[in-house]
Design an enzyme around this catalytic site. Structure first.
Site, PDB file in Angstrom:
ATOM      1  N   ASP A   1       0.825  -1.209   0.000  1.00 36.02           N
ATOM      2  CA  ASP A   1       0.000   0.000   0.000  1.00 36.02           C
ATOM      3  C   ASP A   1       0.862   1.263   0.000  1.00 36.02           C
ATOM      4  O   ASP A   1       1.848   1.362   0.726  1.00 36.02           O
ATOM      5  CB  ASP A   1      -0.886   0.015   1.235  1.00 36.02           C
ATOM      6  CG  ASP A   1      -1.804  -1.198   1.312  1.00 36.02           C
ATOM      7  OD1 ASP A   1      -1.404  -2.291   0.871  1.00 36.02           O
ATOM      8  OD2 ASP A   1      -2.913  -1.052   1.854  1.00 36.02           O
TER       9      ASP A   1
ATOM     10  N   HIS B   1      -0.788   4.727  -0.319  1.00 39.43           N
ATOM     11  CA  HIS B   1      -1.611   5.728   0.361  1.00 39.43           C
ATOM     12  C   HIS B   1      -1.111   7.163   0.223  1.00 39.43           C
ATOM     13  O   HIS B   1      -0.818   7.843   1.211  1.00 39.43           O
ATOM     14  CB  HIS B   1      -1.782   5.353   1.830  1.00 39.43           C
ATOM     15  CG  HIS B   1      -2.821   4.286   2.037  1.00 39.43           C
ATOM     16  ND1 HIS B   1      -4.117   4.417   1.590  1.00 39.43           N
ATOM     17  CD2 HIS B   1      -2.744   3.069   2.627  1.00 39.43           C
ATOM     18  CE1 HIS B   1      -4.800   3.328   1.902  1.00 39.43           C
ATOM     19  NE2 HIS B   1      -3.989   2.485   2.527  1.00 39.43           N
TER      20      HIS B   1
ATOM     21  N   ASN C   1      -9.212  -1.695  -1.809  1.00 43.56           N
ATOM     22  CA  ASN C   1     -10.504  -1.208  -1.327  1.00 43.56           C
ATOM     23  C   ASN C   1     -10.625   0.308  -1.426  1.00 43.56           C
ATOM     24  O   ASN C   1     -11.705   0.842  -1.696  1.00 43.56           O
ATOM     25  CB  ASN C   1     -10.753  -1.668   0.113  1.00 43.56           C
ATOM     26  CG  ASN C   1      -9.726  -1.187   1.107  1.00 43.56           C
ATOM     27  OD1 ASN C   1      -8.519  -1.335   0.888  1.00 43.56           O
ATOM     28  ND2 ASN C   1     -10.178  -0.620   2.215  1.00 43.56           N
ATOM     29  N   HIS C   2      -9.516   1.037  -1.269  1.00 44.18           N
ATOM     30  CA  HIS C   2      -9.612   2.496  -1.297  1.00 44.18           C
ATOM     31  C   HIS C   2      -9.869   3.038  -2.698  1.00 44.18           C
ATOM     32  O   HIS C   2     -10.502   4.096  -2.838  1.00 44.18           O
ATOM     33  CB  HIS C   2      -8.374   3.123  -0.667  1.00 44.18           C
ATOM     34  CG  HIS C   2      -8.424   3.085   0.825  1.00 44.18           C
ATOM     35  ND1 HIS C   2      -8.866   4.142   1.592  1.00 44.18           N
ATOM     36  CD2 HIS C   2      -8.131   2.097   1.704  1.00 44.18           C
ATOM     37  CE1 HIS C   2      -8.826   3.825   2.869  1.00 44.18           C
ATOM     38  NE2 HIS C   2      -8.374   2.582   2.967  1.00 44.18           N
TER      39      HIS C   2
ATOM     40  N   HIS D   1      -5.277  -7.378  -3.199  1.00 45.20           N
ATOM     41  CA  HIS D   1      -5.141  -6.434  -2.099  1.00 45.20           C
ATOM     42  C   HIS D   1      -5.473  -7.073  -0.751  1.00 45.20           C
ATOM     43  O   HIS D   1      -4.693  -6.997   0.194  1.00 45.20           O
ATOM     44  CB  HIS D   1      -6.035  -5.220  -2.321  1.00 45.20           C
ATOM     45  CG  HIS D   1      -5.905  -4.193  -1.247  1.00 45.20           C
ATOM     46  ND1 HIS D   1      -4.745  -3.487  -1.036  1.00 45.20           N
ATOM     47  CD2 HIS D   1      -6.783  -3.774  -0.280  1.00 45.20           C
ATOM     48  CE1 HIS D   1      -4.896  -2.671  -0.014  1.00 45.20           C
ATOM     49  NE2 HIS D   1      -6.125  -2.826   0.464  1.00 45.20           N
TER      50      HIS D   1
END
Length: 341
Positions: A74, A76, A145-146, A223
């Site tokens: 990830d 982010h 998911n994001h 993921h």
């Protein structure tokens, strides 16, 4: 698709906290500020620019085993962490150019949210994809998911900088009349984000070029985790997820909103026990692979393995939001190792 079509099936709220300035679009909110007009007086500069080069569409779900394969977890919204991971992997030099040759990279999703550098990350990965392909390598960028949360209007984890980051992004038009049904539901200052990531919009279509699950050689990458229920037909899963992001279906597929679906499951990454490992064995058998690489659950202690090294957890929280280390996973033949920055 209709502007509000995706709002009927909000994703499960599985995140550990409620950090963020946004809301879900389905929640009543004040009307947007005047700086986001419905009708522009002249063409917006951003509309004159295409997303260039744009990501390379995924043409298949399975790819052959390369000589060297690297997984990155990830990101982010942390551009610096992204660049450090790519340099550690041997993919990119200090000037930002691809130097990996035939190296294959898999990034396991969650480029978005929790940081301000999202657009720059997406553009960097897309450019490197093209450079890698020209050199005989590849970058497979997955959705987490994001990414799907943004497409479904769940903006809880978007930073203030992230809300404005796409205001001048290529193709983003906050004045599009097709967005009118959302103007009383969009959080203040967030219309450009919605105009970028609503299914069928330009940046959602970039996400719609990707797989959700990819198999490279003997390894499956995803993921969250592929449970046996979803391991039988990942090609259809990928196709349906892309169709949603591209605005070709009104609702996300069940696999994308299921708490045990591939972008949400933590069965293999949150202290898996014997029953979780048994599920993993079933999934690996269906997928016809030896191991699975997952992100999603943060391990700031570094990359971990479980279930006799049949699952590897690569989300080390490298983004500034978590303060974890820079690490990547290397697969070279039968050897699996961790590189630390």
């Amino acid at each position: 698709m209709a502007a509000s079509a995706c709002l009927g099936a909000p994703p499960p709220a599985h995140e550990q906290d409620q950090q963020g300035v946004g809301q879900r679009l389905s929640e009543p909110t004040p009307a947007p500020e005047p700086e986001e007009p419905r009708q522009p007086t002249e063409p917006r500069e951003s509309l004159l620019r295409a997303i260039d080069p744009g990501e390379i569409p995924a043409r298949q779900t399975r790819y052959p085993e390369p000589e060297r394969l690297v997984a990155i977890g990830d990101l982010h919204g942390d551009l610096g962490a992204t660049e450090r991971a790519l340099r550690l992997a041997g993919a990119m030099d200090e000037s930002g150019k691809w130097i990996g040759g035939s190296l294959v990279i898999v990034q396991t999703g969650d480029q978005l949210d929790r940081g301000d550098g999202e657009q720059a990350i997406l553009e960097l990965l897309a450019r490197l994809q093209h450079e890698a392909k020209a050199a005989g390598g590849a970058i497979h960028i997955l959705n987490g998911n994001h990414e799907f949360m943004n497409a479904m209007g769940d903006l809880r984890y978007v930073t203030p900088g992230g809300l404005v980051d796409f205001a001048d992004a290529p193709g983003v038009d906050v004045a599009d009349r097709a967005l009118d049904p959302l103007r009383g539901k969009v959080p203040k200052g967030a219309m450009s984000r919605v105009a970028a990531f609503l299914p069928g919009r330009p940046w959602a279509k970039e996400l719609g070029k990707r797989n959700t699950v990819v198999v490279v050689g003997d390894t499956a990458f995803v993921h969250g985790g592929v449970l046996p229920a979803y391991a039988g037909d990942i090609t259809t899963l990928n196709r349906e997820a892309r169709a949603f992001l591209n605005g070709e279906r009104s609702e996300p597929p069940k696999a994308i909103v299921d708490p045990d679906g591939p972008v949400w499951s933590r069965h293999y990454s949150d202290e898996p026990d014997a029953s979780d490992c048994a599920l993993l064995d079933q999934a690996l058998a269906k997928l016809e692979v030896k191991r699975m690489v997952v992100g999603h659950t943060v391990h700031t202690e570094g990359i971990q393995s479980a279930c006799d090294e049949k699952v590897w957890m690569v989300d080390v929280g490298m983004a500034a939001h978590y303060g974890g280390p820079t690490q990547v996973l290397v697969i070279a033949g039968a050897e699996v190792s961790v590189l630390a920055g």
